[in-house]
Design a protein around this motif. Structure first.
Motif, PDB file in Angstrom:
ATOM      1  N   VAL A 209      -2.955 -21.180   7.053  1.00 55.34           N
ATOM      2  CA  VAL A 209      -2.071 -20.100   6.630  1.00 55.34           C
ATOM      3  C   VAL A 209      -0.640 -20.643   6.595  1.00 55.34           C
ATOM      4  N   ILE A 210       0.208 -19.989   5.843  1.00 59.10           N
ATOM      5  CA  ILE A 210       1.565 -20.499   5.641  1.00 59.10           C
ATOM      6  C   ILE A 210       2.424 -20.204   6.868  1.00 59.10           C
ATOM      7  N   LYS A 211       3.101 -21.234   7.331  1.00 61.72           N
ATOM      8  CA  LYS A 211       3.989 -21.095   8.481  1.00 61.72           C
ATOM      9  C   LYS A 211       5.394 -20.737   8.013  1.00 61.72           C
ATOM     10  N   HIS A 212       6.031 -19.831   8.762  1.00 66.57           N
ATOM     11  CA  HIS A 212       7.426 -19.492   8.479  1.00 66.57           C
ATOM     12  C   HIS A 212       8.337 -20.271   9.429  1.00 66.57           C
ATOM     13  N   PHE A 213       8.411 -19.874  10.680  1.00 64.50           N
ATOM     14  CA  PHE A 213       9.195 -20.650  11.652  1.00 64.50           C
ATOM     15  C   PHE A 213       8.442 -21.901  12.100  1.00 64.50           C
ATOM     16  N   GLY A 214       7.116 -21.810  12.198  1.00 57.08           N
ATOM     17  CA  GLY A 214       6.304 -22.983  12.484  1.00 57.08           C
ATOM     18  C   GLY A 214       6.439 -23.511  13.899  1.00 57.08           C
ATOM     19  N   ASP A 215       6.079 -24.797  14.067  1.00 62.06           N
ATOM     20  CA  ASP A 215       5.993 -25.397  15.397  1.00 62.06           C
ATOM     21  C   ASP A 215       7.355 -25.655  16.028  1.00 62.06           C
ATOM     22  N   THR A 216       8.372 -25.880  15.221  1.00 66.70           N
ATOM     23  CA  THR A 216       9.680 -26.234  15.773  1.00 66.70           C
ATOM     24  C   THR A 216      10.323 -25.065  16.496  1.00 66.70           C
ATOM     25  N   GLU A 217      10.341 -23.909  15.862  1.00 64.75           N
ATOM     26  CA  GLU A 217      11.045 -22.759  16.435  1.00 64.75           C
ATOM     27  C   GLU A 217      10.132 -21.801  17.188  1.00 64.75           C
TER      28      GLU A 217
ATOM     29  N   THR B  89       3.485  -8.521  13.213  1.00 68.89           N
ATOM     30  CA  THR B  89       3.891  -8.719  14.598  1.00 68.89           C
ATOM     31  C   THR B  89       3.158  -9.946  15.128  1.00 68.89           C
ATOM     32  N   ALA B  90       3.649 -10.510  16.223  1.00 71.51           N
ATOM     33  CA  ALA B  90       3.016 -11.718  16.765  1.00 71.51           C
ATOM     34  C   ALA B  90       1.576 -11.450  17.176  1.00 71.51           C
ATOM     35  N   GLN B  91       1.312 -10.297  17.752  1.00 68.38           N
ATOM     36  CA  GLN B  91      -0.013 -10.032  18.301  1.00 68.38           C
ATOM     37  C   GLN B  91      -0.983  -9.453  17.275  1.00 68.38           C
ATOM     38  N   THR B  92      -0.583  -9.439  16.013  1.00 68.49           N
ATOM     39  CA  THR B  92      -1.538  -9.141  14.934  1.00 68.49           C
ATOM     40  C   THR B  92      -1.610 -10.312  13.954  1.00 68.49           C
ATOM     41  N   MET B  93      -1.208 -11.505  14.401  1.00 67.48           N
ATOM     42  CA  MET B  93      -1.282 -12.697  13.546  1.00 67.48           C
ATOM     43  C   MET B  93      -2.717 -13.220  13.517  1.00 67.48           C
ATOM     44  N   ALA B  94      -3.538 -12.622  12.670  1.00 67.95           N
ATOM     45  CA  ALA B  94      -4.899 -13.101  12.429  1.00 67.95           C
ATOM     46  C   ALA B  94      -4.975 -13.598  10.995  1.00 67.95           C
ATOM     47  N   GLU B  95      -5.896 -14.506  10.728  1.00 73.48           N
ATOM     48  CA  GLU B  95      -5.934 -15.154   9.421  1.00 73.48           C
ATOM     49  C   GLU B  95      -6.205 -14.183   8.285  1.00 73.48           C
ATOM     50  N   ASN B  96      -6.932 -13.090   8.561  1.00 75.16           N
ATOM     51  CA  ASN B  96      -7.210 -12.136   7.491  1.00 75.16           C
ATOM     52  C   ASN B  96      -6.038 -11.192   7.242  1.00 75.16           C
ATOM     53  N   ARG B  97      -4.907 -11.422   7.923  1.00 71.59           N
ATOM     54  CA  ARG B  97      -3.701 -10.637   7.687  1.00 71.59           C
ATOM     55  C   ARG B  97      -2.541 -11.509   7.237  1.00 71.59           C
ATOM     56  N   LEU B  98      -2.797 -12.800   7.053  1.00 68.37           N
ATOM     57  CA  LEU B  98      -1.740 -13.746   6.711  1.00 68.37           C
ATOM     58  C   LEU B  98      -2.041 -14.411   5.370  1.00 68.37           C
ATOM     59  N   THR B  99      -1.004 -14.747   4.643  1.00 73.15           N
ATOM     60  CA  THR B  99      -1.175 -15.408   3.348  1.00 73.15           C
ATOM     61  C   THR B  99      -1.429 -16.896   3.564  1.00 73.15           C
ATOM     62  N   SER B 100      -2.398 -17.419   2.831  1.00 70.04           N
ATOM     63  CA  SER B 100      -2.805 -18.814   2.990  1.00 70.04           C
ATOM     64  C   SER B 100      -2.964 -19.454   1.614  1.00 70.04           C
ATOM     65  N   VAL B 101      -3.473 -20.679   1.611  1.00 67.87           N
ATOM     66  CA  VAL B 101      -3.667 -21.418   0.363  1.00 67.87           C
ATOM     67  C   VAL B 101      -5.134 -21.800   0.223  1.00 67.87           C
ATOM     68  N   LEU B 102      -5.685 -21.530  -0.947  1.00 66.91           N
ATOM     69  CA  LEU B 102      -7.048 -21.918  -1.296  1.00 66.91           C
ATOM     70  C   LEU B 102      -6.973 -23.128  -2.219  1.00 66.91           C
TER      71      LEU B 102
ATOM     72  N   TYR C  43       3.968 -17.485  11.743  1.00 64.38           N
ATOM     73  CA  TYR C  43       3.299 -17.476  10.442  1.00 64.38           C
ATOM     74  C   TYR C  43       3.806 -16.293   9.627  1.00 64.38           C
ATOM     75  N   GLY C  44       3.751 -16.435   8.319  1.00 70.35           N
ATOM     76  CA  GLY C  44       4.147 -15.355   7.429  1.00 70.35           C
ATOM     77  C   GLY C  44       4.899 -15.900   6.228  1.00 70.35           C
ATOM     78  N   VAL C  45       5.050 -15.059   5.219  1.00 72.82           N
ATOM     79  CA  VAL C  45       5.883 -15.408   4.072  1.00 72.82           C
ATOM     80  C   VAL C  45       6.930 -14.315   3.915  1.00 72.82           C
ATOM     81  N   LEU C  46       8.171 -14.730   3.752  1.00 73.93           N
ATOM     82  CA  LEU C  46       9.303 -13.819   3.659  1.00 73.93           C
ATOM     83  C   LEU C  46       9.930 -13.942   2.284  1.00 73.93           C
ATOM     84  N   ARG C  47      10.328 -12.820   1.727  1.00 72.01           N
ATOM     85  CA  ARG C  47      10.975 -12.852   0.412  1.00 72.01           C
ATOM     86  C   ARG C  47      12.153 -13.820   0.423  1.00 72.01           C
ATOM     87  N   ASN C  48      12.437 -14.360  -0.739  1.00 71.41           N
ATOM     88  CA  ASN C  48      13.566 -15.262  -0.920  1.00 71.41           C
ATOM     89  C   ASN C  48      13.389 -16.602  -0.211  1.00 71.41           C
TER      90      ASN C  48
END
Length: 605
Positions: free
Chosen positions: A518-526, A393-406, A549-554
């Motif tokens: 962290v990986i953006k899904h809709f990002g800054d544009t949308e 959900t938007a209000q649980t978008m914290a970095e320790n709950r989102l997939t990122s890149v090391l 933010y988030g990663v979605l299948r497909n």
């Protein structure tokens, strides 16, 4: 025209046509057929379309790897009921790649297949819906009742007696429930359980699609989101044999895909900054890994809340979310099909402070040397890493709950030799050579702690860098040579740490790690922000920022490292418990989603 199962984009559509000859089915049945059915038998024919997946909101198209489209086996499960939600599984059958042939109407974004076999099914007294499970995991299979006519069943001359089985760990059992009953959380032992050991056996299931295009303003009254495919039923075997294109089932892979590249002709960037000690330093990127990946998934993407999830907003609510005059971001605009762009994962609304997050996410504390993914650059493709979808959900978008890149890299200060070790202290930007740091440390030893005789400080032979914040860490890194005891006393270690301002970073051979964005899904544009800084995830607006933010299948996420402002950390850094937009990261990335659906993200470090 494309070859079978090759050079196709990330989603696949299966077209099923069910023909029955039993009770009368008319338009009100939902099957769109007014023929009269006599008896208790019907027929099934299968066609599969593999469309190119839209990549961004402009929905351009692109292809992935041929192995990502390989189909070995397909289970078709048929659900009977008045609505998709209440329909229950009645029968199932299995197809292999030998059952499919290329059709003659392939387009730039659809490669069509149809099945050569017809199946006879029990005639429905309500609507019929279909679920395709492509390259099924071991949990799903097809069971059989002893039949005297198995060959006739396979060609549609005898009623199917086969059914869907589900193994929850205690053996396979016949499944008779709804899609919600079937779609239970799965925790694979490895991502290859979902992709195949050679990444050529991807689990795919029905994609939730919209009956209408994206819109502005009020939702069209006749817009529906369908996961199970409604099936049009015919009353004659011959009609079924010629109707494989009438009932499309669009399926999607159960994983997301990521690649990471450096902008330029090689994997090296020159630091761009006003900080004197960093100017003209170079960073050579050695590899990357996905960090904080989900451990669980649903076999079919969820867009609807369960009856028990009364407080959870689902797609029925998402379709009322807009940013300015933009069309609704959760539905696409390219027809056949109109795709949906968000989902509910098994830990969708967990709070970032939940104590059991380690049960939900894989957090890398160390990475073996040979396990890093190769990074891409101009003329060199990045290695691919697949992962399970991870949404919040938007209000649980914290970095320790989102997939990122090391990222792993070698930082070389201006004028230094590559792979030279260095120190940083006191949380400042100053860089010290090993010799310079040992002078600072030696000067801190006074009185009873002072070195005597031939004693001198030295750096121990270690295998990793250090981020030291206590005296024990100092003792792990430094030793005294030339004396009777090499170990620093507690007071000596404390004195050195105090002189360093309470923090010592040791970059062994210049190796540094960046916790990238962290990986953006809709990002800054949308999902733009009104403010550049979000200090608390609760300050995100569900309507305006859901899916930022988030990663979605497909979806295929491509991150490009565009610039670097300084060194990262000497050890793999901890994941912050903060919103991704709280502060600027070390890396500036640009994220793209390619077909499958491809999103690009630029990253500045």
């Amino acid at each position: 025209m494309r070859k079978i199962f090759k050079n196709m984009a990330w989603t696949m559509a299966a077209t099923l046509v069910m023909a029955a000859c039993s009770d009368s089915l008319d338009e009100s049945s939902g099957n769109g057929n007014s023929n009269e059915f006599i008896g208790d038998k019907g027929y099934v024919n299968i066609g599969i379309n593999l469309p190119t997946t839209p990549s961004t909101r402009s929905e351009s198209f692109d292809d992935g790897k041929a192995e990502e489209y390989k189909v070995d086996k397909v289970i078709i499960a048929l659900f009977y009921g008045g609505t998709e939600k209440e329909a229950e599984c009645k029968c199932a059958f299995q197809l292999t790649d030998k059952d499919f042939l290329l059709s003659d109407d392939a387009t730039n974004n659809i490669t069509s297949y149809y099945a050569t076999g017809v199946r006879m099914i029990p005639a429905p007294d309500a609507n019929v819906y279909a679920l395709a499970i492509v390259n099924p995991i071991s949990k799903f299979n097809v069971g059989t009742i002893t039949s005297t006519n198995p060959d006739k069943e396979n060609v549609g001359d005898a009623t199917l007696t086969t059914y869907l089985t589900v193994d929850e760990g205690s053996g396979a059992n016949k499944f008779k429930g709804t899609l919600s009953d079937l779609n239970k959380v799965i925790a694979p032992t490895a991502i290859t359980d979902v992709t195949g050991n050679s990444y050529n056996y991807f689990l795919m299931t029905n994609a939730p699609i919209s009956t209408k295009a994206s819109f502005t303003g009020s939702k069209p009254g006749d817009l529906e989101i369908q996961t199970l495919a409604p099936i049009k039923v015919y009353n004659d075997k011959a009609l079924a044999e010629g109707a494989s294109k009438d009932n499309p089932i669009y399926v999607e892979r159960a994983v997301a895909k990521t690649q990471v590249a450096v902008e330029g002709n090689d994997a090296t960037l020159t630091v761009t900054t006003d900080v004197t000690s960093y100017k003209n330093a170079t960073v050579k990127f050695e590899g990357w890994k996905l960090q904080n990946t989900n451990k669980k998934y649903y076999p079919v993407r969820r867009v609807n809340a369960l009856d028990s999830e009364t407080d959870l907003a689902d797609i029925n609510t998402w379709l009322g979310y807009f940013n300015g005059n933009e069309s609704n971001r959760f539905i696409g605009t390219t027809p056949n099909p109109y795709r949906t762009y968000w989902g509910i994962d098994p830990n969708y609304d967990k709070n970032e402070n939940d104590e059991d997050l380690s049960k939900d996410y894989t957090v890398l504390k160390s990475v073996n040397e040979g396990d890093w993914n190769e990074i891409g650059y101009s003329g060199q493709d990045s290695e691919i890493e697949y992962c399970l979808e991870n949404t919040t959900t938007a209000q649980t978008m914290a970095e320790n709950r989102l997939t990122s890149v090391l990222l792993k890299a070698t930082f070389t200060p201006d004028g230094a030799t590559a792979s030279t070790s260095f120190f940083m202290i006191n949380n400042t930007s100053a860089i010290y050579t090993e010799e310079e740091f040992l002078k600072v440390a030696t000067a801190a030893l006074k009185g009873e702690d002072a070195l005597i005789g031939n004693e001198e400080l030295a750096v121990k032979t270690v295998s990793t860098g250090f981020n030291i914040t206590d005296a024990t860490g100092v003792q792990s890194l430094l030793q005294i040579n030339g004396g009777t005891d090499q170990k620093l006393s507690d007071t000596q270690a404390a004195a050195i740490l105090a002189a360093a301002g309470g923090n010592i970073k040791y970059y062994l051979q210049g190796i540094t790690y960046y916790y990238a964005t962290v990986i953006k899904h809709f990002g800054d544009t949308e999902t733009p922000l009104a403010s550049d800084v979000i200090n608390d995830a609760k300050n995100y607006d569900e309507g305006k920022h859901l899916g930022r933010y988030g990663v979605l299948r497909n979806n295929w996420y491509e991150l490009t490292i565009k610039s670097v402002k300084g060194p990262g950390e000497p050890e793999i850094p901890e994941i912050p418990v903060t919103p991704p937009d709280k502060k600027e990261s070390y890396i500036n990335c640009e994220i793209n989603i390619l077909s499958w659906a491809k999103r690009s993200q630029g990253v500045d470090l």
